[in-house]
Design a protein around this motif. Sequence first.
Motif, PDB file in Angstrom:
ATOM      1  N   GLY A  16       0.822  -1.198   0.000  1.00  0.00           N
ATOM      2  CA  GLY A  16       0.000   0.000   0.000  1.00  0.00           C
ATOM      3  C   GLY A  16       0.855   1.246   0.000  1.00  0.00           C
ATOM      4  N   VAL A  17       0.266   2.304  -0.480  1.00  0.00           N
ATOM      5  CA  VAL A  17       1.015   3.557  -0.538  1.00  0.00           C
ATOM      6  C   VAL A  17       0.664   4.461   0.639  1.00  0.00           C
ATOM      7  CG1 VAL A  17       1.388   3.540  -3.018  1.00  0.00           C
ATOM      8  CG2 VAL A  17      -0.732   4.486  -2.119  1.00  0.00           C
ATOM      9  N   SER A  18      -0.056   3.911   1.613  1.00  0.00           N
ATOM     10  CA  SER A  18      -0.399   4.721   2.774  1.00  0.00           C
ATOM     11  C   SER A  18       0.811   4.879   3.686  1.00  0.00           C
ATOM     12  CB  SER A  18      -1.556   4.082   3.557  1.00  0.00           C
ATOM     13  OG  SER A  18      -1.111   2.918   4.200  1.00  0.00           O
ATOM     14  N   LEU A  19       0.779   5.894   4.472  1.00  0.00           N
ATOM     15  CA  LEU A  19       1.868   6.168   5.404  1.00  0.00           C
ATOM     16  C   LEU A  19       1.970   5.074   6.464  1.00  0.00           C
ATOM     17  CD1 LEU A  19       4.037   8.248   5.987  1.00  0.00           C
ATOM     18  CD2 LEU A  19       2.416   9.439   7.444  1.00  0.00           C
ATOM     19  N   LEU A  20       0.845   4.516   6.884  1.00  0.00           N
ATOM     20  CA  LEU A  20       0.850   3.447   7.880  1.00  0.00           C
ATOM     21  C   LEU A  20       1.551   2.202   7.343  1.00  0.00           C
ATOM     22  CD1 LEU A  20      -0.028   2.385  10.634  1.00  0.00           C
ATOM     23  CD2 LEU A  20      -2.179   1.667   9.566  1.00  0.00           C
ATOM     24  N   ALA A  21       1.288   1.842   6.090  1.00  0.00           N
ATOM     25  CA  ALA A  21       1.936   0.662   5.505  1.00  0.00           C
ATOM     26  C   ALA A  21       3.447   0.860   5.418  1.00  0.00           C
ATOM     27  CB  ALA A  21       1.362   0.381   4.121  1.00  0.00           C
ATOM     28  N   GLU A  22       3.879   2.054   5.052  1.00  0.00           N
ATOM     29  CA  GLU A  22       5.316   2.333   4.992  1.00  0.00           C
ATOM     30  C   GLU A  22       5.949   2.285   6.377  1.00  0.00           C
ATOM     31  OE1 GLU A  22       6.185   5.916   2.920  1.00  0.00           O
ATOM     32  OE2 GLU A  22       5.146   5.266   1.113  1.00  0.00           O
ATOM     33  N   ASP A  23       5.249   2.824   7.375  1.00  0.00           N
ATOM     34  CA  ASP A  23       5.776   2.802   8.743  1.00  0.00           C
ATOM     35  C   ASP A  23       5.901   1.374   9.267  1.00  0.00           C
ATOM     36  OD1 ASP A  23       5.941   5.523   8.728  1.00  0.00           O
ATOM     37  OD2 ASP A  23       4.134   5.850   9.940  1.00  0.00           O
ATOM     38  N   ILE A  24       4.897   0.555   9.009  1.00  0.00           N
ATOM     39  CA  ILE A  24       4.955  -0.841   9.440  1.00  0.00           C
ATOM     40  C   ILE A  24       6.071  -1.567   8.708  1.00  0.00           C
ATOM     41  CG2 ILE A  24       3.705  -3.044   9.415  1.00  0.00           C
ATOM     42  CD1 ILE A  24       1.151  -1.409   9.975  1.00  0.00           C
ATOM     43  N   GLY A  25       6.242  -1.265   7.433  1.00  0.00           N
ATOM     44  CA  GLY A  25       7.338  -1.861   6.671  1.00  0.00           C
ATOM     45  C   GLY A  25       8.696  -1.486   7.230  1.00  0.00           C
ATOM     46  N   LEU A  26       8.860  -0.232   7.640  1.00  0.00           N
ATOM     47  CA  LEU A  26      10.131   0.190   8.223  1.00  0.00           C
ATOM     48  C   LEU A  26      10.381  -0.459   9.583  1.00  0.00           C
ATOM     49  CD1 LEU A  26      10.369   3.952   7.233  1.00  0.00           C
ATOM     50  CD2 LEU A  26      11.785   2.065   6.458  1.00  0.00           C
ATOM     51  N   VAL A  27       9.338  -0.625  10.382  1.00  0.00           N
ATOM     52  CA  VAL A  27       9.497  -1.313  11.668  1.00  0.00           C
ATOM     53  C   VAL A  27       9.962  -2.744  11.428  1.00  0.00           C
ATOM     54  CG1 VAL A  27       8.234  -2.224  13.657  1.00  0.00           C
ATOM     55  CG2 VAL A  27       7.902   0.136  12.962  1.00  0.00           C
ATOM     56  N   ILE A  28       9.332  -3.420  10.473  1.00  0.00           N
ATOM     57  CA  ILE A  28       9.752  -4.778  10.125  1.00  0.00           C
ATOM     58  C   ILE A  28      11.189  -4.760   9.607  1.00  0.00           C
ATOM     59  CG2 ILE A  28       9.350  -6.687   8.522  1.00  0.00           C
ATOM     60  CD1 ILE A  28       6.347  -5.991   8.744  1.00  0.00           C
ATOM     61  N   GLY A  29      11.525  -3.769   8.820  1.00  0.00           N
ATOM     62  CA  GLY A  29      12.882  -3.643   8.298  1.00  0.00           C
ATOM     63  C   GLY A  29      13.920  -3.456   9.392  1.00  0.00           C
ATOM     64  N   PHE A  30      13.598  -2.642  10.394  1.00  0.00           N
ATOM     65  CA  PHE A  30      14.527  -2.465  11.513  1.00  0.00           C
ATOM     66  C   PHE A  30      14.730  -3.777  12.269  1.00  0.00           C
ATOM     67  CE2 PHE A  30      13.350   2.219  11.600  1.00  0.00           C
ATOM     68  CZ  PHE A  30      14.577   2.625  11.115  1.00  0.00           C
ATOM     69  N   LEU A  31      13.658  -4.535  12.457  1.00  0.00           N
ATOM     70  CA  LEU A  31      13.777  -5.817  13.152  1.00  0.00           C
ATOM     71  C   LEU A  31      14.581  -6.822  12.337  1.00  0.00           C
ATOM     72  CD1 LEU A  31      10.204  -6.176  14.674  1.00  0.00           C
ATOM     73  CD2 LEU A  31      12.331  -5.644  15.864  1.00  0.00           C
ATOM     74  N   VAL A  32      14.327  -6.870  11.022  1.00  0.00           N
ATOM     75  CA  VAL A  32      15.090  -7.773  10.155  1.00  0.00           C
ATOM     76  C   VAL A  32      16.555  -7.359  10.123  1.00  0.00           C
ATOM     77  CG1 VAL A  32      15.393  -8.504   7.747  1.00  0.00           C
ATOM     78  CG2 VAL A  32      13.123  -8.464   8.753  1.00  0.00           C
ATOM     79  N   GLY A  33      16.800  -6.055  10.014  1.00  0.00           N
ATOM     80  CA  GLY A  33      18.178  -5.553  10.011  1.00  0.00           C
ATOM     81  C   GLY A  33      18.908  -5.878  11.303  1.00  0.00           C
ATOM     82  N   GLY A  34      18.219  -5.718  12.423  1.00  0.00           N
ATOM     83  CA  GLY A  34      18.827  -6.069  13.706  1.00  0.00           C
ATOM     84  C   GLY A  34      19.161  -7.546  13.797  1.00  0.00           C
ATOM     85  N   ALA A  35      18.258  -8.379  13.276  1.00  0.00           N
ATOM     86  CA  ALA A  35      18.512  -9.826  13.283  1.00  0.00           C
ATOM     87  C   ALA A  35      19.701 -10.184  12.404  1.00  0.00           C
ATOM     88  CB  ALA A  35      17.272 -10.575  12.821  1.00  0.00           C
ATOM     89  N   ILE A  36      19.806  -9.544  11.249  1.00  0.00           N
ATOM     90  CA  ILE A  36      20.931  -9.805  10.347  1.00  0.00           C
ATOM     91  C   ILE A  36      22.246  -9.384  11.002  1.00  0.00           C
ATOM     92  CG2 ILE A  36      21.998  -9.096   8.168  1.00  0.00           C
ATOM     93  CD1 ILE A  36      19.154  -8.976   6.995  1.00  0.00           C
ATOM     94  N   VAL A  37      22.263  -8.204  11.619  1.00  0.00           N
ATOM     95  CA  VAL A  37      23.476  -7.726  12.278  1.00  0.00           C
ATOM     96  C   VAL A  37      23.856  -8.660  13.425  1.00  0.00           C
ATOM     97  CG1 VAL A  37      24.397  -5.871  13.738  1.00  0.00           C
ATOM     98  CG2 VAL A  37      23.213  -5.326  11.625  1.00  0.00           C
ATOM     99  N   ARG A  38      22.885  -9.162  14.151  1.00  0.00           N
ATOM    100  CA  ARG A  38      23.167 -10.075  15.264  1.00  0.00           C
ATOM    101  C   ARG A  38      23.808 -11.365  14.770  1.00  0.00           C
ATOM    102  NH1 ARG A  38      23.917 -10.670  20.724  1.00  0.00           N
ATOM    103  NH2 ARG A  38      23.319 -12.757  21.292  1.00  0.00           N
ATOM    104  N   VAL A  39      23.231 -11.963  13.719  1.00  0.00           N
ATOM    105  CA  VAL A  39      23.745 -13.233  13.198  1.00  0.00           C
ATOM    106  C   VAL A  39      25.137 -13.047  12.601  1.00  0.00           C
ATOM    107  CG1 VAL A  39      23.376 -14.994  11.423  1.00  0.00           C
ATOM    108  CG2 VAL A  39      21.481 -14.238  12.854  1.00  0.00           C
ATOM    109  N   VAL A  40      25.300 -12.019  11.780  1.00  0.00           N
ATOM    110  CA  VAL A  40      26.600 -11.781  11.145  1.00  0.00           C
ATOM    111  C   VAL A  40      27.644 -11.400  12.189  1.00  0.00           C
ATOM    112  CG1 VAL A  40      27.844 -10.274   9.543  1.00  0.00           C
ATOM    113  CG2 VAL A  40      25.626 -11.203   8.899  1.00  0.00           C
ATOM    114  N   GLY A  41      27.286 -10.553  13.138  1.00  0.00           N
ATOM    115  CA  GLY A  41      28.226 -10.155  14.186  1.00  0.00           C
ATOM    116  C   GLY A  41      28.650 -11.320  15.054  1.00  0.00           C
ATOM    117  N   LYS A  42      27.712 -12.200  15.356  1.00  0.00           N
ATOM    118  CA  LYS A  42      28.044 -13.370  16.167  1.00  0.00           C
ATOM    119  C   LYS A  42      28.981 -14.305  15.404  1.00  0.00           C
ATOM    120  CE  LYS A  42      25.703 -16.384  19.382  1.00  0.00           C
ATOM    121  NZ  LYS A  42      24.427 -16.904  19.843  1.00  0.00           N
TER     122      LYS A  42
END
Length: 79
Positions: A16-42
């Motif tokens: 969706g092009v709504s602001l809420l969909a983009e915000d939820i996508g970014l929250v998911i992105g931050f969580l995925v990014g954090g998980a990737i950094v954790r696995v790679v860093g470990k």
Amino acid sequence: MALGIGVGALLGRLFGVSLLAEDIGLVIGFLVGGAIVRVVGKALNRDHDHHRFFGVPMRHCAWAGVALALAGVAIIVFR
């Protein structure tokens, strides 16, 4: 972390092009990014803590993704 944020922004645009969909996508992105950094860093710091970001071992930098995701949730809720 940037890869996760990019994926989250892309998901927000796809669902969706709504602001809420983009915000939820970014929250998911931050969580995925954090998980990737954790696995790679470990994996990189398996034997020694040589891979650091401003003096902090990489696997601990994943908490920044979680903090940004929580901030994003707060922005969504209180907007």
